[in-house]
Design an enzyme around this catalytic site. Structure first.
Site, short mmCIF file in Angstrom:
data_model
loop_
_atom_site.label_atom_id
_atom_site.label_comp_id
_atom_site.label_asym_id
_atom_site.label_seq_id
_atom_site.Cartn_x
_atom_site.Cartn_y
_atom_site.Cartn_z
CD1 TRP A 1 0.19 -5.85 5.30
CD2 TRP A 1 -0.18 -3.94 6.42
NE1 TRP A 1 -1.15 -5.81 5.66
CE2 TRP A 1 -1.40 -4.66 6.35
CE3 TRP A 1 -0.17 -2.71 7.09
CZ2 TRP A 1 -2.58 -4.20 6.92
CZ3 TRP A 1 -1.36 -2.24 7.64
CH2 TRP A 1 -2.54 -2.98 7.55
CG HIS A 2 1.58 0.70 7.14
ND1 HIS A 2 2.24 -0.23 7.90
CD2 HIS A 2 0.62 1.22 7.94
CE1 HIS A 2 1.71 -0.26 9.11
NE2 HIS A 2 0.73 0.60 9.17
N GLY A 3 2.14 0.36 2.52
CA GLY A 3 2.01 0.97 1.20
C GLY A 3 3.09 0.52 0.26
CG PHE B 1 -2.32 1.54 4.41
CD1 PHE B 1 -2.55 2.07 5.65
CD2 PHE B 1 -1.60 2.27 3.50
CE1 PHE B 1 -2.07 3.32 5.99
CE2 PHE B 1 -1.10 3.53 3.83
CZ PHE B 1 -1.34 4.05 5.08
#
Lengths: 469, 289
Positions: free
Chosen positions: A328-330, A469
């Site tokens: 989800w962060h990247g 993000f």
């Protein structure tokens, strides 16, 4: 638009004035929606289409779940969640898919690689998912019944506000529907908790503008190939500085979001609770980006079975949740590795807790805090160097560059600017002592100094790290 | 609590502003490259522009031209880590234009840094910094403290750049630079950067300022790679040699770099002397017109 920009100051001031004019009280929500649209569209107006689409999807899905044909409640909920996820997958992960499976220079690969990453998409799609799932659970949870207005137009406005509110639109906190909708009502100037807003905003801007923005120019040298020429001590210091920077940047943003929301009469939950004094990884995730970890727990970990399906299933649920949380962060495999590192730590910790009795002495607690901090800090390297090969080279340089000359300029800058982050956490640790009561007495002096440093010692403005993000 | 905090802030700020009016730190307060760039730009934009005739615009490569080699009316406005377009934007916004602007060719493709120009030209804050020197980046309280610590440790600016190079590290760096210099970026990027330069040069020339270009010497393994060749071609296309003066690196001149691109200290000194003599003769030609 950055929170610390001149343009935002103008937008916020105008919105605030209009919002509290008594004659305009009835249209407070549309005022905030309009301001939020301006905020989001400021640099890329076409992205507004995406935001409006997301709003319409979530309005329609949630309304149909509650007021539509009862036989298709589940279908509407599944479609709503899938469309949200599909939007996120398409815009965020297309370049990663292209890089991994296709030739980026032509055809499908080239097309996918060109897909832009809209700011905040990870946040507002998650909020949409939260809305749809919360109302689907409506029969089971009494408090969720009132979330969806009977009138579609009223629901449209409230959901547009919920999804687009500029305070948390682009970098959270991820506000859950059942927490937010119950607050939607007319607000008055007399209802503002000024001291609460003042504290949040001053501390938030200090962490962002003075600490994070100054640290970023020192930790820049962690990038490839610059780190190759720095000594081990300089590299370790920069890594420590980056850990403080990422906290200051994100926690600062969250505090600003809380303060801004408070100015308009809305209360968000705290998103950070002194994470770097965590004695365990599970505690770390109860203190770091609380809104995300809560979301992942409620909407992923628990539906997967949580810890109710035996030990092996618990460990695999933890890993799955953290792997997806990392992704989800990247849109890079290094973020998944980062998530996996945390999942592994959580699983290992649970295993140890189940089999070994852990001492509770002060010294052992201090060692645990140190270990968790070191592990988390090392893992942040994957954020700074998403190319895994460069991460490995950095770790090698950490061990090999002992004989290189130290850069005391970088070291002293990093240590000085990291000091407030350390002090912030220490203040929490002494919160039950006499020292804390003493500090509280001089709070106004401390905040006066913070204000002074915001005005005179801000770094060159950088984007919030979590914008990516 | 709010009132007390604001009063504390007002008192500290007033005292600080007063102290800064009476006293200026005599050491370099830049904590990092970007802050140094902003400090240099503010110094030029708020004060120095009145006394210089010749301005050098470049990147960290041209920043190696040592300041003490240059005449007093010449200012090295090279910004490490940044683009020539950032420096040219400052020149374009300056109330008084210099007589001659020398533009580095090497890093033409680097894009503008909007944070840099935002820091300088933000409405209200930019004007406040122009009028209130205690708000300038060179006078940040923590920067002054750190600068004092640094100045008590470091030597003169002549030792700012490395003189010895680790050969293993050098080989790694030059290999990555050769790869970078052998790949061509998108032709649209090249075109857009040269068009932007053309526009900015036209604007500055409209004030009567003369423009010349110079190429900083780099390691011989990089000089004839694809990228610099394409850059030279495009310069000739957009700024023909018959109209503009080019100060090219001397051939057969013994020069060494720390990373393939940046001159080491002895080379920087040798090159600076050569550069000064070149702009001296160019400048006298200009004056005689």
């Amino acid at each position: 638009m950055l929170f610390n920009s001149f343009q935002f100051a103008i937008l916020c001031s105008i919105t605030f004035i209009l919002y509290y004019i008594p004659a305009l009280r009835k249209i407070q929500i549309p005022i905030l929606i309009a301001a939020s649209f301006v905020f989001y569209a400021y640099t890329q107006i076409y992205l507004l289409l995406l935001l409006v689409s997301s709003i319409l999807i979530n309005v329609t899905a949630s309304y149909l779940v509650v007021h539509g044909d009862n036989r298709f409640r589940k279908t509407f909920a599944i479609v709503g969640v899938c469309v949200n996820l599909g939007t996120l997958l398409f815009f965020k992960y297309s370049p990663l898919v292209s890089l991994t499976f296709f030739d980026v220079s032509r055809g499908v690969g080239h097309f996918l690689a060109q897909i832009p990453l809209p700011v905040g998409i990870s946040f507002f799609t998650f909020q949409g998912i939260s809305l749809v799932i919360d109302v689907f659970r409506e029969p089971k949870v009494e408090s969720y019944k009132s979330l969806i207005a009977n009138s579609f137009s009223r629901h449209l406005f409230e959901t547009a506000f919920f999804i687009s509110f500029f305070s948390q639109l682009v970098a959270g906190p991820i506000v859950r529907a059942h927490y937010f909708y119950t607050q939607i009502q007319e607000k008055r100037l007399s209802g503002i908790s000024w001291e609460y807003c003042f504290r949040k905003l001053v501390l938030g801007y200090f962490l962002k503008m003075v600490i994070a923005d100054n640290l970023k120019d020192q930790t820049f040298w962690i990038s490839f190939p610059y780190f190759l020429s720095h000594s081990s001590l300089t590299l370790i210091t920069m890594l420590f500085g980056y850990s403080c920077q990422i906290f200051a940047d994100f926690a600062g943003y969250s505090l600003i979001a809380l303060g801004l929301a408070g100015l308009f009469g809305y209360c968000f939950e705290e998103n950070f609770q002194f994470p770097y004094i965590s004695r365990s990884f599970s505690e770390f995730w109860r203190r770091w980006h609380i809104s995300l970890s809560t979301f992942l727990r409620q909407y992923l970990y628990i539906p997967l079975g949580g810890n109710r399906k035996g030990k092996v299933r618990t460990y695999s649920n933890l890993m799955a949740t953290m792997l997806l949380g990392g992704l989800w962060h990247g849109a890079a495999w290094s973020y998944m590795i980062w998530g996996g590192a945390h999942g592994l730590a959580l699983a290992a910790e649970r295993f140890i807790k189940d089999h070994i009795r852990i001492s509770d002495t002060i010294w052992f607690s201090a060692m645990r805090i140190f270990f968790v901090f070191c592990y988390v800090t090392t893992a942040w390297l994957l954020f700074k160097l998403p190319n895994f090969d460069q991460t490995v080279q950095f770790v090698i340089a950490l061990f090999n560059n002992r004989s290189r000359q130290n850069s005391y300029s970088i070291i002293s800058s990093v240590l000085l600017f990291s000091l407030p982050v350390v002090a912030y956490h220490l203040r929490y640790l002494i919160s039950n002592t006499q020292w804390f009561k003493l500090m509280v007495r001089i709070d106004s002096i401390i905040y006066g100094i913070l204000l002074f440093l915001i005005v005179t010692n801000s770094g060159i403005a950088g984007e919030f790290i979590y914008f990516q993000f | 609590m709010i009132k007390k905090s604001v009063i504390t802030f007002a008192i500290i700020t007033t005292v600080y502003a007063f102290v800064m009016q009476l006293w200026q730190p005599q050491w370099n307060t830049a904590q990092n490259q970007w802050q140094e760039n902003v400090i240099i730009a503010q110094h030029f934009l708020y004060e120095k522009y009145k006394t210089v005739d010749v301005v050098i615009i470049g990147s960290s490569l041209a920043a190696r031209i040592t300041a003490d080699s240059l005449p007093k009316t010449c200012f090295n406005f090279s910004l490490g880590g940044q683009s020539i377009h950032d420096g040219l934007k400052v020149i374009a916004e300056c109330p008084q234009k210099p007589k001659l602007v020398l533009i580095e060719m090497n890093m033409i493709l680097r894009g503008c840094d909007k944070r840099f120009t935002g820091e300088l030209f933000t409405p209200v804050i930019g004007n406040l910094k122009r009028r209130c020197n205690f708000l300038r980046n060179s006078n940040q309280p923590i920067a002054i403290l750190l600068g004092k610590i640094k100045s008590s440790r470091s030597g003169s600016s002549a030792q700012k750049f490395e003189t010895t190079v680790d050969s293993v590290l050098f080989n790694k760096l030059i290999s990555s630079k050769i790869k970078e210099y052998s790949d061509l970026p998108d032709s649209k990027l090249i075109e857009s950067q040269f068009k932007l330069l053309r526009q900015t040069v036209d604007r500055i020339e409209s004030y009567g300022t003369a423009i010349a270009f110079f190429e900083m010497p780099v390691d011989s393994q990089l000089t004839y790679c694809r990228l610099p060749l394409v850059i030279r071609e495009n310069f000739n296309h957009y700024f023909p040699h018959k109209r503009y003066t080019y100060l090219m690196p001397p051939s057969g001149f013994p020069l060494a770099t720390t990373d393939g691109q940046h001159l080491d200290n002895p080379s920087a000194r040798r090159y600076s002397s050569y550069f000064v003599s070149m702009i001296g003769s160019f400048n006298s030609n200009l004056s005689s017109r």
